[in-house]
Scaffold this motif. Structure first.
Motif, PDB file in Angstrom:
ATOM      1  N   MET A   1       0.683  -0.931  -0.032  1.00 51.21           N
ATOM      2  CA  MET A   1      -0.067   0.129   0.118  1.00 51.21           C
ATOM      3  C   MET A   1       0.969   1.627  -0.055  1.00 51.21           C
ATOM      4  N   SER A   2       1.997   1.284   0.647  1.00 48.11           N
ATOM      5  CA  SER A   2       2.743   2.608   0.802  1.00 48.11           C
ATOM      6  C   SER A   2       3.368   3.331  -0.492  1.00 48.11           C
ATOM      7  N   GLU A   3       3.469   2.409  -1.957  1.00 48.73           N
ATOM      8  CA  GLU A   3       3.781   2.448  -3.315  1.00 48.73           C
ATOM      9  C   GLU A   3       2.184   2.898  -3.700  1.00 48.73           C
ATOM     10  N   GLN A   4       1.237   2.521  -3.088  1.00 52.76           N
ATOM     11  CA  GLN A   4       0.017   3.585  -3.694  1.00 52.76           C
ATOM     12  C   GLN A   4      -0.065   4.763  -3.163  1.00 52.76           C
ATOM     13  N   VAL A   5       0.394   5.315  -1.911  1.00 47.55           N
ATOM     14  CA  VAL A   5      -0.053   6.589  -1.493  1.00 47.55           C
ATOM     15  C   VAL A   5       1.326   7.450  -1.984  1.00 47.55           C
ATOM     16  N   LEU A   6       2.451   6.809  -1.761  1.00 46.27           N
ATOM     17  CA  LEU A   6       3.841   7.498  -1.768  1.00 46.27           C
ATOM     18  C   LEU A   6       4.274   7.504  -3.400  1.00 46.27           C
ATOM     19  N   ASN A   7       4.056   6.415  -3.935  1.00 47.99           N
ATOM     20  CA  ASN A   7       4.786   6.218  -5.225  1.00 47.99           C
ATOM     21  C   ASN A   7       6.255   5.581  -4.989  1.00 47.99           C
ATOM     22  N   SER A   8       6.020   4.968  -3.960  1.00 52.11           N
ATOM     23  CA  SER A   8       7.168   4.257  -4.038  1.00 52.11           C
ATOM     24  C   SER A   8       7.840   4.700  -2.803  1.00 52.11           C
ATOM     25  N   LYS A   9       7.939   6.008  -2.536  1.00 47.60           N
ATOM     26  CA  LYS A   9       9.013   6.297  -1.760  1.00 47.60           C
ATOM     27  C   LYS A   9       8.429   6.647  -0.031  1.00 47.60           C
ATOM     28  N   LEU A  10       9.248   6.479   0.560  1.00 46.10           N
ATOM     29  CA  LEU A  10       9.182   5.814   2.071  1.00 46.10           C
ATOM     30  C   LEU A  10       8.783   7.166   3.021  1.00 46.10           C
ATOM     31  N   ILE A  11       8.419   7.855   3.627  1.00 47.97           N
ATOM     32  CA  ILE A  11       8.372   8.892   4.518  1.00 47.97           C
ATOM     33  C   ILE A  11       9.421   8.254   5.929  1.00 47.97           C
ATOM     34  N   ASN A  12       9.254   7.422   6.087  1.00 47.75           N
ATOM     35  CA  ASN A  12       9.774   6.839   7.158  1.00 47.75           C
ATOM     36  C   ASN A  12      10.228   5.685   6.931  1.00 47.75           C
ATOM     37  N   ALA A  13      11.068   5.546   6.315  1.00 42.22           N
ATOM     38  CA  ALA A  13      11.793   4.033   6.151  1.00 42.22           C
ATOM     39  C   ALA A  13      12.034   2.744   6.612  1.00 42.22           C
ATOM     40  N   ILE A  50      -8.850   1.283  18.223  1.00 45.09           N
ATOM     41  CA  ILE A  50      -7.970   2.032  17.017  1.00 45.09           C
ATOM     42  C   ILE A  50      -6.459   1.479  16.965  1.00 45.09           C
ATOM     43  N   ARG A  51      -6.712   0.540  18.137  1.00 50.13           N
ATOM     44  CA  ARG A  51      -4.723  -0.558  18.126  1.00 50.13           C
ATOM     45  C   ARG A  51      -4.730  -0.815  17.342  1.00 50.13           C
ATOM     46  N   SER A  52      -5.329  -1.963  16.422  1.00 48.14           N
ATOM     47  CA  SER A  52      -5.021  -2.135  15.164  1.00 48.14           C
ATOM     48  C   SER A  52      -5.312  -1.780  13.612  1.00 48.14           C
ATOM     49  N   VAL A  53      -5.053  -0.144  13.322  1.00 53.99           N
ATOM     50  CA  VAL A  53      -6.026   0.246  12.585  1.00 53.99           C
ATOM     51  C   VAL A  53      -4.202  -0.164  12.292  1.00 53.99           C
ATOM     52  N   THR A  54      -4.613  -0.076  10.666  1.00 55.02           N
ATOM     53  CA  THR A  54      -2.849   0.193   9.846  1.00 55.02           C
ATOM     54  C   THR A  54      -2.165   1.145   9.425  1.00 55.02           C
ATOM     55  N   ASP A  55      -0.922   1.333   9.903  1.00 55.10           N
ATOM     56  CA  ASP A  55      -0.184   2.783   9.406  1.00 55.10           C
ATOM     57  C   ASP A  55      -0.495   2.579   7.204  1.00 55.10           C
ATOM     58  N   PRO A  56      -0.774   3.666   6.703  1.00 53.54           N
ATOM     59  CA  PRO A  56      -0.634   3.781   5.998  1.00 53.54           C
ATOM     60  C   PRO A  56       0.488   3.476   4.962  1.00 53.54           C
ATOM     61  N   ILE A  99      -3.758   8.930   9.111  1.00 52.17           N
ATOM     62  CA  ILE A  99      -3.979   8.867  10.319  1.00 52.17           C
ATOM     63  C   ILE A  99      -4.725   8.784  11.026  1.00 52.17           C
ATOM     64  N   GLY A 100      -4.711  10.281  10.973  1.00 52.74           N
ATOM     65  CA  GLY A 100      -6.150  11.034  12.106  1.00 52.74           C
ATOM     66  C   GLY A 100      -7.538  10.826  11.213  1.00 52.74           C
ATOM     67  N   LEU A 101      -7.681  10.573  10.201  1.00 49.08           N
ATOM     68  CA  LEU A 101      -8.879  10.446   9.510  1.00 49.08           C
ATOM     69  C   LEU A 101      -9.196   9.290   9.514  1.00 49.08           C
ATOM     70  N   CYS A 102      -8.291   8.139   9.323  1.00 49.35           N
ATOM     71  CA  CYS A 102      -8.503   6.581   9.413  1.00 49.35           C
ATOM     72  C   CYS A 102      -8.522   6.563  11.169  1.00 49.35           C
ATOM     73  N   ILE A 103      -8.348   7.028  12.759  1.00 50.65           N
ATOM     74  CA  ILE A 103      -9.110   6.924  13.495  1.00 50.65           C
ATOM     75  C   ILE A 103     -10.346   7.920  13.708  1.00 50.65           C
ATOM     76  N   VAL A 155      -7.372   4.686   2.984  1.00 50.59           N
ATOM     77  CA  VAL A 155      -8.353   4.325   5.122  1.00 50.59           C
ATOM     78  C   VAL A 155      -9.164   3.520   4.561  1.00 50.59           C
ATOM     79  N   ASN A 156     -10.279   2.603   4.013  1.00 55.21           N
ATOM     80  CA  ASN A 156     -10.778   1.336   4.024  1.00 55.21           C
ATOM     81  C   ASN A 156      -9.541   0.728   3.568  1.00 55.21           C
ATOM     82  N   GLN A 157      -8.429   0.679   3.669  1.00 60.44           N
ATOM     83  CA  GLN A 157      -7.359  -0.462   3.186  1.00 60.44           C
ATOM     84  C   GLN A 157      -6.788  -0.136   4.488  1.00 60.44           C
TER      85      GLN A 157
END
Length: 172
Positions: A1-13, A50-56, A99-103, A155-157
């Motif tokens: 999913m990170s590729e979908q969100v960030l076009n394969s560049k991780l903010i916090n690798a 909320i504890r088990s929500v996955t990070d985007p 992240i806040g939107l997912c919560i 978000v759903n993912q």
């Protein structure tokens, strides 16, 4: 999913991964199972949502990344309020609003409608905390964000594993 969100560049690798708390899971008693007793919603119940929500960005939960913690959840069932503070993994995290939107979406889908939910970045943990907080608590901005099909898909993912990771509720 990170590729979908960030076009394969991780903010916090290489995020720090924390061990989820084994003691912070609700232990259901026989009293909790009774239908004739009013069941108040408390911080533990909200945290469990909320504890088990996955990070985007990573296939890790918000609890494993220490983004959410039980002590940063405040619930007042009598006044129908829930307040969540979360900590982005890095001060310049571009995923903070997502992240806040997912919560928020997790709680909108899970809590009774009577609750007013406030989602905030913990003070001093993000360089744009005021802007993020404003976006997350503006009903019109949240509604507009959820009309974006790509954003809603992300978000759903992130929510697809909510409730399935970590320790199950313990029954006694």
């Amino acid at each position: 999913m990170s590729e979908q969100v960030l076009n394969s560049k991780l903010i916090n690798a290489n995020p720090t991964i924390y061990t989820p708390s084994k003691t912070s899971h609700r232990v259901l008693t026989e009293q909790d199972e009774k239908e004739d007793i009013e069941d108040l919603i408390d911080a533990q119940e909200v945290f469990d949502l909320i504890r088990s929500v996955t990070d985007p960005e990573h296939p890790l939960t918000l609890e494993e990344l220490n983004v959410t913690q039980l002590e940063h959840v405040t619930v007042n069932d009598k006044f129908n309020t829930v307040s969540i503070e979360f900590t982005p993994t890095i001060p310049h995290c571009s995923m903070a609003t997502l992240i806040g939107l997912c919560i928020r979406v997790r709680l909108l889908r899970s809590l009774p409608e009577r609750f007013k939910v406030d989602i905030m970045v913990r003070k001093g943990t993000h360089q744009s905390e005021q802007a993020v907080n404003k976006q997350l608590n503006d009903k019109e901005r949240v509604a507009a964000a959820l009309e974006n099909t790509h954003l809603l898909e992300v978000v759903n993912q992130c929510l697809s594993t909510a409730g399935f990771r970590g320790e199950p509720i313990v029954r006694h």
